[in-house]
Design an enzyme around this catalytic site. Sequence first.
Site, PDB file in Angstrom:
ATOM      1  N   CYS A 113     -21.879 -58.395  11.363  1.00  0.00           N
ATOM      2  CA  CYS A 113     -20.678 -57.773  10.807  1.00  0.00           C
ATOM      3  C   CYS A 113     -19.639 -57.457  11.878  1.00  0.00           C
ATOM      4  O   CYS A 113     -18.476 -57.217  11.559  1.00  0.00           O
ATOM      5  CB  CYS A 113     -21.048 -56.518  10.027  1.00  0.00           C
ATOM      6  SG  CYS A 113     -22.012 -56.913   8.570  1.00  0.00           S
ATOM      7  N   HIS A 254     -14.626 -52.396   8.947  1.00  0.00           N
ATOM      8  CA  HIS A 254     -15.559 -53.323   8.309  1.00  0.00           C
ATOM      9  C   HIS A 254     -15.938 -52.739   6.943  1.00  0.00           C
ATOM     10  O   HIS A 254     -16.108 -51.530   6.804  1.00  0.00           O
ATOM     11  CB  HIS A 254     -16.793 -53.487   9.193  1.00  0.00           C
ATOM     12  CG  HIS A 254     -17.888 -54.236   8.522  1.00  0.00           C
ATOM     13  ND1 HIS A 254     -17.674 -55.479   7.981  1.00  0.00           N
ATOM     14  CD2 HIS A 254     -19.184 -53.918   8.279  1.00  0.00           C
ATOM     15  CE1 HIS A 254     -18.804 -55.897   7.432  1.00  0.00           C
ATOM     16  NE2 HIS A 254     -19.733 -54.969   7.599  1.00  0.00           N
ATOM     17  N   ASN A 284     -19.385 -56.802   0.874  1.00  0.00           N
ATOM     18  CA  ASN A 284     -19.447 -57.004   2.320  1.00  0.00           C
ATOM     19  C   ASN A 284     -19.508 -58.514   2.604  1.00  0.00           C
ATOM     20  O   ASN A 284     -20.527 -59.147   2.323  1.00  0.00           O
ATOM     21  CB  ASN A 284     -20.685 -56.281   2.864  1.00  0.00           C
ATOM     22  CG  ASN A 284     -20.828 -56.400   4.373  1.00  0.00           C
ATOM     23  OD1 ASN A 284     -20.106 -57.170   5.011  1.00  0.00           O
ATOM     24  ND2 ASN A 284     -21.766 -55.650   4.936  1.00  0.00           N
TER      25      ASN A 284
HETATM   26  N1  COA Z   1     -29.538 -49.837  -8.038  1.00  0.00           N
HETATM   27  C1  COA Z   1     -30.115 -48.716  -8.459  1.00  0.00           C
HETATM   28  N2  COA Z   1     -30.881 -47.950  -7.682  1.00  0.00           N
HETATM   29  C2  COA Z   1     -31.062 -48.354  -6.409  1.00  0.00           C
HETATM   30  C3  COA Z   1     -30.506 -49.530  -5.915  1.00  0.00           C
HETATM   31  C4  COA Z   1     -29.716 -50.298  -6.791  1.00  0.00           C
HETATM   32  N3  COA Z   1     -29.126 -51.412  -6.417  1.00  0.00           N
HETATM   33  N4  COA Z   1     -30.860 -49.686  -4.631  1.00  0.00           N
HETATM   34  C5  COA Z   1     -31.624 -48.638  -4.324  1.00  0.00           C
HETATM   35  N5  COA Z   1     -31.756 -47.827  -5.395  1.00  0.00           N
HETATM   36  C6  COA Z   1     -32.500 -46.578  -5.516  1.00  0.00           C
HETATM   37  C7  COA Z   1     -33.554 -46.468  -4.446  1.00  0.00           C
HETATM   38  O1  COA Z   1     -34.739 -47.126  -4.831  1.00  0.00           O
HETATM   39  C8  COA Z   1     -33.724 -44.972  -4.374  1.00  0.00           C
HETATM   40  O2  COA Z   1     -34.539 -44.536  -5.412  1.00  0.00           O
HETATM   41  P1  COA Z   1     -35.673 -43.441  -5.147  1.00  0.00           P
HETATM   42  O3  COA Z   1     -34.921 -42.221  -4.708  1.00  0.00           O
HETATM   43  O4  COA Z   1     -36.324 -43.317  -6.477  1.00  0.00           O
HETATM   44  O5  COA Z   1     -36.524 -44.006  -4.070  1.00  0.00           O
HETATM   45  C9  COA Z   1     -32.328 -44.431  -4.609  1.00  0.00           C
HETATM   46  O6  COA Z   1     -31.615 -45.487  -5.279  1.00  0.00           O
HETATM   47  C10 COA Z   1     -31.577 -44.106  -3.348  1.00  0.00           C
HETATM   48  O7  COA Z   1     -31.752 -45.184  -2.460  1.00  0.00           O
HETATM   49  P2  COA Z   1     -31.200 -45.142  -1.001  1.00  0.00           P
HETATM   50  O8  COA Z   1     -31.603 -46.368  -0.270  1.00  0.00           O
HETATM   51  O9  COA Z   1     -31.504 -43.817  -0.412  1.00  0.00           O
HETATM   52  O10 COA Z   1     -29.649 -45.221  -1.333  1.00  0.00           O
HETATM   53  P3  COA Z   1     -28.476 -44.992  -0.353  1.00  0.00           P
HETATM   54  O11 COA Z   1     -27.627 -43.920  -0.828  1.00  0.00           O
HETATM   55  O12 COA Z   1     -28.887 -44.976   1.088  1.00  0.00           O
HETATM   56  O13 COA Z   1     -27.645 -46.344  -0.562  1.00  0.00           O
HETATM   57  C11 COA Z   1     -27.205 -48.440   0.520  1.00  0.00           C
HETATM   58  C12 COA Z   1     -28.227 -47.583  -0.220  1.00  0.00           C
HETATM   59  C13 COA Z   1     -27.827 -49.747   0.925  1.00  0.00           C
HETATM   60  C14 COA Z   1     -26.028 -48.684  -0.401  1.00  0.00           C
HETATM   61  C15 COA Z   1     -26.718 -47.672   1.761  1.00  0.00           C
HETATM   62  O14 COA Z   1     -27.813 -47.153   2.442  1.00  0.00           O
HETATM   63  C16 COA Z   1     -25.921 -48.495   2.714  1.00  0.00           C
HETATM   64  O15 COA Z   1     -24.809 -48.877   2.415  1.00  0.00           O
HETATM   65  N6  COA Z   1     -26.447 -48.731   3.940  1.00  0.00           N
HETATM   66  C17 COA Z   1     -25.730 -49.347   5.028  1.00  0.00           C
HETATM   67  C18 COA Z   1     -25.247 -50.686   4.732  1.00  0.00           C
HETATM   68  C19 COA Z   1     -24.577 -51.211   5.936  1.00  0.00           C
HETATM   69  O16 COA Z   1     -23.748 -50.602   6.539  1.00  0.00           O
HETATM   70  N7  COA Z   1     -24.925 -52.351   6.344  1.00  0.00           N
HETATM   71  C20 COA Z   1     -24.362 -52.850   7.519  1.00  0.00           C
HETATM   72  C21 COA Z   1     -24.394 -54.242   7.396  1.00  0.00           C
HETATM   73  S1  COA Z   1     -23.064 -54.657   8.179  1.00  0.00           S
END
Ligand code: COA
Length: 330
Positions: A113, A254, A284
Amino acid sequence: MKINATITAVSHFVPKDKITNHDLEKLVDTNDEWIRSRTGISERRILKNGATSDLAIPAIKKIIEQKNLDPLEIDAIIVATVTPDMFFPSTACIIQQKIVAKNAIAFDLSAACSGFLYALVVGAQMIESGSRKKVLVIGADKMSSILDYKDRNTCILFGDGAGVVLLEPSPIENYGIIDHRLYSDGSGAEFLYMKGSGSLNPPTHETIDKGLHYLVQDGKAVFKEAVLGMANVSVEVMQRNNLTSETVDWLVPHQANLRIIDACAERMGIDKSKVMINIDRYGNTTAATIPICLSEWHEQGKIKKGQNLILSSFGAGYTWGAVYIKWSID
Ligand code: COA
C-alpha cells in the site's frame, strides 16, 4: 540550482464492474451496515478480464493525450504493485511494450500500500539527479486476483484500480516534491501477507488447497500500526517543513479504512474538509489509492497551483511514509 521533481500530469482508471456490499452479503456472512460503519466502504471496482497492466494502460494513454507526449520521450516507467501481471517480465516492461516507450527503463517496485509513495520518491530522485527527465510513476493493483471471496475479513476491503503521474523537472523553484520520509519494518510481515506462489511455497495442489495464494491479514494488529505510522510520519513531514494544520491544504491518505484516515487527520489537526476520501467508492486499491485521489481531485479542479499536499500511506511489510508536494499544475 537544485532540480525538483514535480507532477506535471495525473490520471487514473477504474474498471466499470462494481461489487457492492449487498453483492458481498451473498458471498460471505457480512452486511452492508457492518462494512460501511467499520470501513467506510460501499462498493469497489473489479476487473473481470485482464491484468494489472490493463488497468494502467487507459490511465497512461490519457496522460499521453493530455500532454501530447511522444512515448519515446518517456525515460523511465516504475510500476508499484503487489499483483504484477506475472512474476517476470515486470509489469513495467509489459507496459513499456504496450505503449511503445522504447527509450524508457522499466521496473516494478513492491511496497504494497506504500508502493506508490516509494515509487514516487525513487522517480523523483532520478529527476533530481538529472539522469531522467520524464518518469511515469504508476500505482496499479488487481486485488481481486489475490482475494479469497470466502474470507469476510479481507474480501470486503479491496478493489481494483490504477493511478499514474508523470514526473518532470519543475520549472519553478521550490515547487513539486519538496520532502519525504519513508520507513520499513519487517516485523510486520506476520500480520499481512500472501505466503503462496513465491519461492517459499511454489504452487502445488497442496498450497492451492490451503489457500496460500490468497491475501491474509490480522486486521486489528494492522489497524493500530497504520494509525500510528501514518499519523507520526505525516506530522514528522509537517514539522520538518514548518507546515501547520492551516498551511496544509490537502491530506491525501492511503484509503484502507475510513477510521484510519479520520484518526490520522485528527492527530495532524487537519479538518475533514481538507482530506481526500474516495474509499466509499473504490475500497482499498493498494498502490493505486493515492494517485486515484490526486487524479479525481485534480479533474474536479479542487487542487490549486501552489497548494501544500501531504501524501501519506501505510501497508504490508510494514512500509509507510509521507511526501510533501507543492502542487504545480495550473
Ligand atoms: N462482516 C461482519 N462481521 C465481521 C466482518 C465482516 N466482513 N469481518 C469481521 N467481522 C466480525 C469479527 O468476526 C468480529 O466478531 P467477534 O467480535 O464476534 O469476533 C467483529 O466483526 C469485529 O472484528 P474486528 O476484526 O475486531 O473488526 P475491526 O473493527 O478491527 O475491523 C477491519 C476489521 C479489517 C475492517 C479493520 O481491522 C481494518 O481496517 N484493519 C486495517 C486494514 C488496513 O489498514 N490494512 C492495511 C492494508 S494497506
